[in-house]
Design a protein around this motif. Structure first.
Motif, PDB file in Angstrom:
ATOM      1  N   LYS A  10       0.859  -1.186   0.000  1.00  0.00           N
ATOM      2  CA  LYS A  10       0.000   0.000   0.000  1.00  0.00           C
ATOM      3  C   LYS A  10       0.892   1.231   0.000  1.00  0.00           C
ATOM      4  O   LYS A  10       1.720   1.405   0.881  1.00  0.00           O
ATOM      5  N   THR A  59      -9.146   0.230  -5.340  1.00  0.00           N
ATOM      6  CA  THR A  59      -7.759   0.053  -4.903  1.00  0.00           C
ATOM      7  C   THR A  59      -6.895   1.286  -5.130  1.00  0.00           C
ATOM      8  O   THR A  59      -5.801   1.380  -4.578  1.00  0.00           O
ATOM      9  N   THR A  79      -3.810   7.194  -2.776  1.00  0.00           N
ATOM     10  CA  THR A  79      -3.420   5.906  -2.209  1.00  0.00           C
ATOM     11  C   THR A  79      -3.581   4.820  -3.259  1.00  0.00           C
ATOM     12  O   THR A  79      -4.595   4.780  -3.965  1.00  0.00           O
ATOM     13  N   GLU A  81      -3.496   0.700  -3.359  1.00  0.00           N
ATOM     14  CA  GLU A  81      -3.457  -0.563  -2.626  1.00  0.00           C
ATOM     15  C   GLU A  81      -3.075  -1.658  -3.624  1.00  0.00           C
ATOM     16  O   GLU A  81      -3.924  -2.428  -4.090  1.00  0.00           O
ATOM     17  N   GLU A 119       5.592   4.202   1.600  1.00  0.00           N
ATOM     18  CA  GLU A 119       4.921   2.962   1.972  1.00  0.00           C
ATOM     19  C   GLU A 119       5.022   2.843   3.480  1.00  0.00           C
ATOM     20  O   GLU A 119       6.128   2.769   4.029  1.00  0.00           O
TER      21      GLU A 119
END
Length: 177
Positions: A10, A59, A79, A81, A119
């Motif tokens: 992530k 995501t 973000t 993911e 991260e």
């Protein structure tokens, strides 16, 4: 998956800049992410995430979107993911485009721009766009699945001189050295 390297999971991409001088049009930078299919990793993006959007599976999304650089800390945050991204995707390219509302602007016209890719609590990369001052947009990160399925981060800021719409089509093309 290789037990020695989990790859990148992530990731947060954060962008900051100062507001323009009083009385002048505001400066607006936008984070943009393009996701590319495994069977065509340098072709057209399967989808693009930018202001007012998110990936179909949730995501990739914007946590914060600024149109003027006013605020504390980072003005725009995205973000990714990656560990949840479907296996049919093999590549994600993230870029920054300068909105060209009133006049043509380059990174030289943006007051105090900054980039952080992180991260967890680990900074993977930081940049101030000084290497692409004449550009109107830039790719800032590339994430690629390796043969084990783990995501690998490729750092580097690469400038473009395209308008935002053209940039989203060109940002994932293979770069010529």
């Amino acid at each position: 998956m290789n037990g020695l390297s989990k790859g990148t999971g992530k990731v947060e991409i954060a962008l900051r800049w100062d507001p323009g001088p009083a009385g002048e049009p505001s400066v607006d930078l936008d984070l943009v992410a393009g996701t590319y299919a495994a069977d065509d990793p340098y072709g057209d993006p399967a989808y693009v995430v930018h202001f007012d959007s998110r990936s179909p599976d949730g995501t990739i999304y914007l946590n914060r979107d600024s149109t003027d650089g006013k605020g504390f800390g980072f003005d725009e945050v995205m973000t990714l993911e990656l560990e949840r991204l479907d296996a049919r995707y093999a590549r994600v390219v993230v870029g920054v485009a300068i909105q060209q509302r009133v006049e043509d602007r380059t990174f030289a016209d943006v007051p105090s721009p900054g980039l952080r890719i992180r991260e967890g609590y680990t900074d993977l990369a930081t940049d101030d766009f000084s290497g692409v001052l004449g550009a109107t947009a830039a790719t800032v990160a590339e994430f690629v699945r390796d043969e084990t399925g783990a995501w690998q981060f490729r750092a580097g800021v690469h400038g473009f001189e395209d308008d935002p719409a053209t940039f989203t089509r060109a940002m994932g093309a293979a770069r010529r050295s």
